[in-house]
Design a protein around this motif. Structure first.
Motif, PDB file in Angstrom:
ATOM      1  N   LEU A 141     -56.145   6.751  -8.134  1.00 30.70           N
ATOM      2  CA  LEU A 141     -57.235   5.904  -7.660  1.00 30.70           C
ATOM      3  C   LEU A 141     -57.784   5.038  -8.783  1.00 30.70           C
ATOM      4  O   LEU A 141     -58.560   4.119  -8.536  1.00 30.70           O
ATOM      5  N   CYS A 142     -57.389   5.322 -10.004  1.00 31.25           N
ATOM      6  CA  CYS A 142     -57.867   4.592 -11.177  1.00 31.25           C
ATOM      7  C   CYS A 142     -56.805   3.580 -11.625  1.00 31.25           C
ATOM      8  O   CYS A 142     -55.612   3.902 -11.672  1.00 31.25           O
ATOM      9  N   THR A 143     -57.240   2.381 -11.967  1.00 27.83           N
ATOM     10  CA  THR A 143     -56.307   1.322 -12.379  1.00 27.83           C
ATOM     11  C   THR A 143     -55.487   1.728 -13.596  1.00 27.83           C
ATOM     12  O   THR A 143     -54.287   1.475 -13.671  1.00 27.83           O
ATOM     13  N   VAL A 144     -56.143   2.377 -14.568  1.00 26.35           N
ATOM     14  CA  VAL A 144     -55.452   2.769 -15.809  1.00 26.35           C
ATOM     15  C   VAL A 144     -54.314   3.741 -15.503  1.00 26.35           C
ATOM     16  O   VAL A 144     -53.186   3.577 -15.983  1.00 26.35           O
ATOM     17  N   PHE A 145     -54.602   4.762 -14.663  1.00 22.86           N
ATOM     18  CA  PHE A 145     -53.573   5.744 -14.329  1.00 22.86           C
ATOM     19  C   PHE A 145     -52.513   5.142 -13.412  1.00 22.86           C
ATOM     20  O   PHE A 145     -51.326   5.478 -13.506  1.00 22.86           O
ATOM     21  N   ALA A 146     -52.933   4.239 -12.517  1.00 19.51           N
ATOM     22  CA  ALA A 146     -51.975   3.573 -11.633  1.00 19.51           C
ATOM     23  C   ALA A 146     -51.005   2.727 -12.451  1.00 19.51           C
ATOM     24  O   ALA A 146     -49.802   2.677 -12.161  1.00 19.51           O
ATOM     25  N   GLU A 147     -51.523   2.095 -13.503  1.00 19.49           N
ATOM     26  CA  GLU A 147     -50.664   1.298 -14.380  1.00 19.49           C
ATOM     27  C   GLU A 147     -49.629   2.197 -15.063  1.00 19.49           C
ATOM     28  O   GLU A 147     -48.465   1.806 -15.220  1.00 19.49           O
ATOM     29  N   SER A 148     -50.040   3.405 -15.428  1.00 21.35           N
ATOM     30  CA  SER A 148     -49.103   4.364 -16.037  1.00 21.35           C
ATOM     31  C   SER A 148     -47.997   4.736 -15.045  1.00 21.35           C
ATOM     32  O   SER A 148     -46.825   4.877 -15.428  1.00 21.35           O
ATOM     33  N   GLU A 149     -48.369   4.885 -13.763  1.00 19.82           N
ATOM     34  CA  GLU A 149     -47.373   5.175 -12.730  1.00 19.82           C
ATOM     35  C   GLU A 149     -46.353   4.047 -12.628  1.00 19.82           C
ATOM     36  O   GLU A 149     -45.144   4.292 -12.492  1.00 19.82           O
ATOM     37  N   ILE A 171     -45.517   1.913 -14.978  1.00 19.34           N
ATOM     38  CA  ILE A 171     -44.668   1.959 -16.178  1.00 19.34           C
ATOM     39  C   ILE A 171     -43.575   3.027 -16.009  1.00 19.34           C
ATOM     40  O   ILE A 171     -42.409   2.805 -16.362  1.00 19.34           O
ATOM     41  N   ASN A 172     -43.950   4.178 -15.448  1.00 20.25           N
ATOM     42  CA  ASN A 172     -42.968   5.243 -15.204  1.00 20.25           C
ATOM     43  C   ASN A 172     -41.901   4.794 -14.206  1.00 20.25           C
ATOM     44  O   ASN A 172     -40.708   5.069 -14.397  1.00 20.25           O
ATOM     45  N   PHE A 173     -42.333   4.122 -13.133  1.00 16.53           N
ATOM     46  CA  PHE A 173     -41.377   3.626 -12.134  1.00 16.53           C
ATOM     47  C   PHE A 173     -40.383   2.648 -12.766  1.00 16.53           C
ATOM     48  O   PHE A 173     -39.180   2.702 -12.486  1.00 16.53           O
ATOM     49  N   ILE A 174     -40.907   1.765 -13.628  1.00 16.66           N
ATOM     50  CA  ILE A 174     -40.045   0.788 -14.308  1.00 16.66           C
ATOM     51  C   ILE A 174     -39.040   1.531 -15.195  1.00 16.66           C
ATOM     52  O   ILE A 174     -37.847   1.221 -15.214  1.00 16.66           O
ATOM     53  N   GLY A 175     -39.553   2.538 -15.922  1.00 17.98           N
ATOM     54  CA  GLY A 175     -38.699   3.338 -16.801  1.00 17.98           C
ATOM     55  C   GLY A 175     -37.619   4.097 -16.050  1.00 17.98           C
ATOM     56  O   GLY A 175     -36.515   4.316 -16.569  1.00 17.98           O
ATOM     57  N   GLU A 176     -37.926   4.500 -14.818  1.00 13.73           N
ATOM     58  CA  GLU A 176     -36.954   5.235 -13.985  1.00 13.73           C
ATOM     59  C   GLU A 176     -35.957   4.294 -13.307  1.00 13.73           C
ATOM     60  O   GLU A 176     -35.032   4.756 -12.632  1.00 13.73           O
ATOM     61  N   GLY A 177     -36.177   2.987 -13.482  1.00  9.84           N
ATOM     62  CA  GLY A 177     -35.255   2.017 -12.893  1.00  9.84           C
ATOM     63  C   GLY A 177     -35.466   1.783 -11.406  1.00  9.84           C
ATOM     64  O   GLY A 177     -34.548   1.334 -10.708  1.00  9.84           O
ATOM     65  N   LYS A 178     -36.655   2.074 -10.921  1.00 14.12           N
ATOM     66  CA  LYS A 178     -36.954   1.817  -9.509  1.00 14.12           C
ATOM     67  C   LYS A 178     -36.918   0.316  -9.248  1.00 14.12           C
ATOM     68  O   LYS A 178     -37.278  -0.483 -10.123  1.00 14.12           O
ATOM     69  N   PRO A 179     -36.471  -0.094  -8.043  1.00 15.44           N
ATOM     70  CA  PRO A 179     -36.429  -1.531  -7.735  1.00 15.44           C
ATOM     71  C   PRO A 179     -37.819  -2.168  -7.849  1.00 15.44           C
ATOM     72  O   PRO A 179     -38.811  -1.587  -7.384  1.00 15.44           O
ATOM     73  N   ARG A 180     -37.865  -3.340  -8.465  1.00 19.52           N
ATOM     74  CA  ARG A 180     -39.153  -4.015  -8.636  1.00 19.52           C
ATOM     75  C   ARG A 180     -39.784  -4.344  -7.290  1.00 19.52           C
ATOM     76  O   ARG A 180     -41.008  -4.348  -7.158  1.00 19.52           O
ATOM     77  N   GLU A 181     -38.941  -4.621  -6.295  1.00 14.60           N
ATOM     78  CA  GLU A 181     -39.465  -4.929  -4.957  1.00 14.60           C
ATOM     79  C   GLU A 181     -40.219  -3.729  -4.367  1.00 14.60           C
ATOM     80  O   GLU A 181     -41.262  -3.889  -3.737  1.00 14.60           O
TER      81      GLU A 181
END
Length: 257
Positions: free
Chosen positions: A159-167, A169-179
């Protein structure tokens, strides 16, 4: 007579003009509301509108309204957004205004504000949240929405922007589709707006105002969350400025009866 409405928001400033001249323009607020007000004054003068003239009446609202030292009337944001949203909708409605730093939900009954809620303690569910997440994906907000249309939403639980941003970053690191990430971001904002809206009952029509008010994809997504029709409008981002203009017009008329 010329009536001018100025809405200095946290990220963008909107100006609407009606009367003997008509038009609108928008510009970034920048770091100084006073400097923004000065630039607005100069831009109006370039259009042949002298705010010091007795035939020009100015109403100001928004985050930086007190910085508009040439305004004739200073009006609160809720009142102006309610007035402007009602004019744009043409009927009683509930207005969802997604601003840079806050999200407002304003209920209009008999043409007047009857209730409102504001999320101004956290940027989650606001334009700033979208901007931060778009930057993480290396796109602008319009591109974020275009990408989101092509994806399947990844759940963003924070629910927090800072923690959501961390999520993110993790998705990007895991190679999840940007879409899929983009879709998750937009879905998250719609969900947070829906939570705020859920406190309002007996509403049959919703209008979207603010910087993304013209975005049909977001309106459709929000409509599904709320299970209500959500209207978009071309001039939705000018709701606050239009409201300030109309209130200035009314106050001036009353004072000069």
């Amino acid at each position: 007579m010329i009536f001018v409405g100025i809405d200095i928001g946290s990220t963008a400033s909107k100006v609407a003009v009606r009367g003997d001249k008509s038009g609108e323009f928008v510009m970034p607020t920048g770091w100084s509301s006073k400097e923004t007000a000065r630039i607005i004054r100069d831009r109006l003068l370039d259009k042949g509108i002298d705010v010091d003239s007795d035939s020009v009446i100015v109403g100001a609202t928004g985050y930086g309204r007190v910085a508009v030292d040439f305004s004739d009337y200073v009006v609160t944001e809720i009142t102006c957004h309610g007035k402007g949203g009602y004019e744009l909708a043409g009927r009683d409605c509930t207005i969802i205004d997604i601003g840079g730093q806050d999200t407002k939900v304003i209920k209009i009954e008999n043409g007047m504000v009857s209730d409102f809620l504001m999320n101004d303690k956290c940027s989650a569910g606001t334009g700033k949240f979208l901007e931060i997440m778009a930057n993480r994906l290396g796109v602008d907000i319009n591109e974020l929405f275009e990408m989101a249309k092509l994806g399947q939403p990844l759940a963003i639980s924070s629910l927090c922007t800072v923690f959501a941003e961390s999520e993110i970053i993790n998705f990007i690191g895991e190679g999840k589709p940007r879409e899929d990430i983009a879709c998750g971001v937009v879905d998250s904002v719609a969900g947070k707006v829906g939570q705020l809206f859920s406190k309002f009952a007996n509403t049959d029509y919703v209008i979207l105002t603010g910087g993304i008010s013209h975005n049909q994809y977001f309106a459709d997504l929000l409509s599904k969350k709320l299970r209500l029709p959500v209207g978009t409008c071309e001039y939705g981002r000018f709701a606050g400025a239009l409201g300030a203009l109309r209130i200035a017009e009314q106050k001036y008329a009353k004072e000069h009866e």
